[in-house]
Design an enzyme around this catalytic site. Structure first.
Site, PDB file in Angstrom:
ATOM      1  N   GLY A   1       0.827  -1.216   0.000  1.00 45.06           N
ATOM      2  CA  GLY A   1       0.000   0.000   0.000  1.00 45.06           C
ATOM      3  C   GLY A   1       0.856   1.258   0.000  1.00 45.06           C
TER       4      GLY A   1
ATOM      5  N   GLN B   1      -1.626   7.529   1.635  1.00 40.74           N
ATOM      6  CA  GLN B   1      -1.265   8.768   2.343  1.00 40.74           C
ATOM      7  C   GLN B   1       0.003   8.571   3.171  1.00 40.74           C
ATOM      8  OE1 GLN B   1      -3.758  10.117   5.555  1.00 40.74           O
ATOM      9  NE2 GLN B   1      -2.925  12.177   5.494  1.00 40.74           N
TER      10      GLN B   1
ATOM     11  N   ASP C   1       2.131  -1.657  -4.560  1.00 36.81           N
ATOM     12  CA  ASP C   1       0.749  -1.186  -4.432  1.00 36.81           C
ATOM     13  C   ASP C   1      -0.059  -1.870  -5.535  1.00 36.81           C
ATOM     14  OD1 ASP C   1      -0.459   1.597  -2.842  1.00 36.81           O
ATOM     15  OD2 ASP C   1      -1.711   0.687  -4.389  1.00 36.81           O
ATOM     16  N   ILE C   2      -1.364  -1.791  -5.414  1.00 37.77           N
ATOM     17  CA  ILE C   2      -2.248  -2.407  -6.413  1.00 37.77           C
ATOM     18  C   ILE C   2      -2.341  -1.533  -7.670  1.00 37.77           C
ATOM     19  CG2 ILE C   2      -4.405  -1.372  -5.588  1.00 37.77           C
ATOM     20  CD1 ILE C   2      -5.680  -4.193  -5.898  1.00 37.77           C
ATOM     21  N   ARG C   3      -1.842  -0.286  -7.553  1.00 42.50           N
ATOM     22  CA  ARG C   3      -1.904   0.654  -8.685  1.00 42.50           C
ATOM     23  C   ARG C   3      -0.535   1.289  -8.871  1.00 42.50           C
ATOM     24  NH1 ARG C   3      -3.035   5.993  -6.100  1.00 42.50           N
ATOM     25  NH2 ARG C   3      -2.885   5.535  -3.911  1.00 42.50           N
TER      26      ARG C   3
ATOM     27  N   TYR D   1     -14.191  -1.043  10.399  1.00 40.69           N
ATOM     28  CA  TYR D   1     -12.768  -0.685  10.476  1.00 40.69           C
ATOM     29  C   TYR D   1     -12.225  -0.987  11.880  1.00 40.69           C
ATOM     30  CZ  TYR D   1      -8.685   2.529  10.067  1.00 40.69           C
ATOM     31  OH  TYR D   1      -7.441   3.104  10.038  1.00 40.69           O
TER      32      TYR D   1
HETATM   33  P1  NAD Z   1      -4.590   5.056   2.074  1.00 44.75           P
HETATM   34  O1  NAD Z   1      -6.019   4.719   1.859  1.00 44.75           O
HETATM   35  O2  NAD Z   1      -4.144   6.435   1.815  1.00 44.75           O
HETATM   36  O3  NAD Z   1      -3.666   4.084   1.213  1.00 44.75           O
HETATM   37  C1  NAD Z   1      -3.904   2.712   1.108  1.00 44.75           C
HETATM   38  C2  NAD Z   1      -3.129   2.196  -0.082  1.00 44.75           C
HETATM   39  O4  NAD Z   1      -3.418   0.794  -0.201  1.00 44.75           O
HETATM   40  C3  NAD Z   1      -3.528   2.850  -1.398  1.00 44.75           C
HETATM   41  O5  NAD Z   1      -2.375   3.328  -2.083  1.00 44.75           O
HETATM   42  C4  NAD Z   1      -4.223   1.744  -2.186  1.00 44.75           C
HETATM   43  O6  NAD Z   1      -3.973   1.790  -3.592  1.00 44.75           O
HETATM   44  C5  NAD Z   1      -3.575   0.499  -1.577  1.00 44.75           C
HETATM   45  N1  NAD Z   1      -4.414  -0.700  -1.720  1.00 44.75           N
HETATM   46  C6  NAD Z   1      -5.763  -0.795  -1.681  1.00 44.75           C
HETATM   47  N2  NAD Z   1      -6.139  -2.063  -1.910  1.00 44.75           N
HETATM   48  C7  NAD Z   1      -5.018  -2.785  -2.078  1.00 44.75           C
HETATM   49  C8  NAD Z   1      -4.755  -4.154  -2.353  1.00 44.75           C
HETATM   50  N3  NAD Z   1      -5.744  -5.062  -2.476  1.00 44.75           N
HETATM   51  N4  NAD Z   1      -3.467  -4.543  -2.476  1.00 44.75           N
HETATM   52  C9  NAD Z   1      -2.454  -3.639  -2.358  1.00 44.75           C
HETATM   53  N5  NAD Z   1      -2.635  -2.332  -2.124  1.00 44.75           N
HETATM   54  C10 NAD Z   1      -3.918  -1.920  -1.983  1.00 44.75           C
HETATM   55  O7  NAD Z   1      -4.227   4.607   3.589  1.00 44.75           O
HETATM   56  P2  NAD Z   1      -3.162   5.252   4.574  1.00 44.75           P
HETATM   57  O8  NAD Z   1      -3.777   6.458   5.174  1.00 44.75           O
HETATM   58  O9  NAD Z   1      -1.845   5.359   3.923  1.00 44.75           O
HETATM   59  O10 NAD Z   1      -3.152   4.130   5.732  1.00 44.75           O
HETATM   60  C11 NAD Z   1      -2.185   3.108   5.797  1.00 44.75           C
HETATM   61  C12 NAD Z   1      -2.423   2.310   7.086  1.00 44.75           C
HETATM   62  O11 NAD Z   1      -2.403   3.207   8.220  1.00 44.75           O
HETATM   63  C13 NAD Z   1      -3.802   1.619   7.148  1.00 44.75           C
HETATM   64  O12 NAD Z   1      -3.670   0.401   7.855  1.00 44.75           O
HETATM   65  C14 NAD Z   1      -4.628   2.570   7.973  1.00 44.75           C
HETATM   66  O13 NAD Z   1      -5.692   1.920   8.622  1.00 44.75           O
HETATM   67  C15 NAD Z   1      -3.606   3.080   8.954  1.00 44.75           C
HETATM   68  N6  NAD Z   1      -3.969   4.360   9.556  1.00 44.75           N
HETATM   69  C16 NAD Z   1      -4.036   5.489   8.794  1.00 44.75           C
HETATM   70  C17 NAD Z   1      -4.392   6.701   9.397  1.00 44.75           C
HETATM   71  C18 NAD Z   1      -4.469   7.983   8.610  1.00 44.75           C
HETATM   72  O14 NAD Z   1      -4.898   9.012   9.149  1.00 44.75           O
HETATM   73  N7  NAD Z   1      -4.059   7.997   7.343  1.00 44.75           N
HETATM   74  C19 NAD Z   1      -4.672   6.733  10.769  1.00 44.75           C
HETATM   75  C20 NAD Z   1      -4.617   5.556  11.511  1.00 44.75           C
HETATM   76  C21 NAD Z   1      -4.239   4.377  10.896  1.00 44.75           C
END
Ligand code: NAD
Length: 314
Positions: free
Chosen positions: A8, A12, A34-36, A139
């Site tokens: 992933g 973000q 990543d998937i994309r 979630y």
């Molecule tokens: P995000 O949604 O910005 O990014 C997720 C990424 O995963 C994306 O780039 C997407 O393309 C990729 N993805 C989706 N499906 C996929 C698949 N099947 N295989 C591979 N990649 C795939 O998320 P983030 O904010 O970067 O969060 C990352 C982790 O941190 C998550 O576990 C999230 O729960 C945790 N988290 C984030 C926050 C926050 O504020 N951003 C806060 C607490 C916890």
């Protein structure tokens, strides 16, 4: 930690995490997946990987010679409420695959939990490290199960699992992926683009937050921490600040005095926010591995607006 595979990695967190890891450990030692694919995929080693494909995950980690797995791919809180079954399959299936591959190849392991792992019956103020966790969102259910799975892999298999409970993360590089705290990022874009913002979270709703540089440093510090000092290992509470929408608006007004704020509350995201703590207690992370955050609300606002002005050419 010297050969790190990140799932992933274009999200973000991942998109800034890979830059940070490459500057600390060398470009060639960080495999982004990543998937994309985006322009950022060209900045260093990159492979397409769907985390539900265990075989490919195993092959990529093995061929890269990874010694560390950082699992970031997930569906976030607001999106998971729209598609709960899909969220279960991605969040739990992806995590299980990443843990299994890490067990098979003996990789150090990191994945973030969230303040979403708490629920309405959790103490709301100074939420302790070890407390009631009965979340009411898909979630949250995924995050609690994930915390327990990471503990299980440590106790059962001796896998070096580590993790934090992140609050809402604020950053200017990649837009957030559909969480409940995204308003605290959108507000800075709209402040510069339109001079006003309509918040989907109600005035008076406190949530924990952290600026991305502090979140990235926390990941590196926890992964480098002396294993013998870690009593908890996974799901450390970490937070830098707690605020409600009118306070971030007031902070923006110190830089943009004409900024206007309105409210149009989204019942789904408001209900999620209401079920989360107002402020969590990070003292166990401070004690066990020296967690610290450098940015408070005003320092973050100054930096966010300065960086976004350049990005948006505003
Ligand atoms: P995000 O949604 O910005 O990014 C997720 C990424 O995963 C994306 O780039 C997407 O393309 C990729 N993805 C989706 N499906 C996929 C698949 N099947 N295989 C591979 N990649 C795939 O998320 P983030 O904010 O970067 O969060 C990352 C982790 O941190 C998550 O576990 C999230 O729960 C945790 N988290 C984030 C926050 C926050 O504020 N951003 C806060 C607490 C916890």
């Amino acid at each position: 930690m010297k050969k790190i595979m990140v799932t992933g990695a274009l999200g973000q967190i991942g998109s800034e995490l890979i830059t940070k890891l490459r500057s600390e450990y060398g470009k060639e030692n960080v495999l982004a997946t990543d998937i994309r694919r985006t322009d950022a995929s060209e900045d260093g080693p990159f492979e397409i990987l769907d985390v539900t494909d265990t075989q490919k995950m195993h092959t990529l980690a093995k061929d890269f010679g990874a010694d560390t797995m950082m699992h970031m791919a997930a569906l976030l809180s607001a999106k998971a409420e729209e598609e709960p079954l899909f969220a279960w399959n991605l969040n739990m299936g992806g995590l299980m695959n990443a843990l299994e591959v890490s067990r098979e190849l003996n990789l150090q392991f990191f994945t973030p939990s969230s303040i979403g792992a708490f629920g309405p019956s959790t103490p709301k103020v100074d939420t302790p490290q070890d407390t009631l966790q009965r979340p009411t969102t898909m979630y949250g259910v995924n995050k609690v199960a994930g915390e327990l799975l990471c503990d299980y892999y440590f106790h059962k298999f001796g896998l070096d699992t580590r993790g934090v409970r992140f609050p809402g993360l604020i950053s200017y590089v990649a837009k957030p992926g559909g969480g409940t705290t995204d308003y605290a990022v959108d507000i800075y874009y709209k402040a510069l683009e339109q001079g006003k913002y309509t918040s989907y979270i109600a005035e008076g709703t406190y949530m924990d937050m952290m600026y991305m540089p502090d979140a990235l440093q926390a990941i590196v510090d926890l992964m480098e921490a002396d294993s013998s000092k870690l009593v908890h290992r996974n799901a450390f509470n970490v937070s830098a600040m707690s605020f409600e929408p009118s306070q971030i608006a007031a902070s923006i007004r110190k830089q943009i005095p004409t900024f206007e704020m309105a409210y149009d509350v989204d019942p789904v995201r408001q209900a999620i926010a209401n079920s989360w703590p107002d402020s969590i207690d990070s003292s166990v992370a401070i004690q066990e591995w020296g967690f610290k955050a450098d940015y408070n609300l005003d320092k973050m606002t100054e930096d966010m607006l300065a960086k976004l002005k350049i990005k948006l050419n505003a």
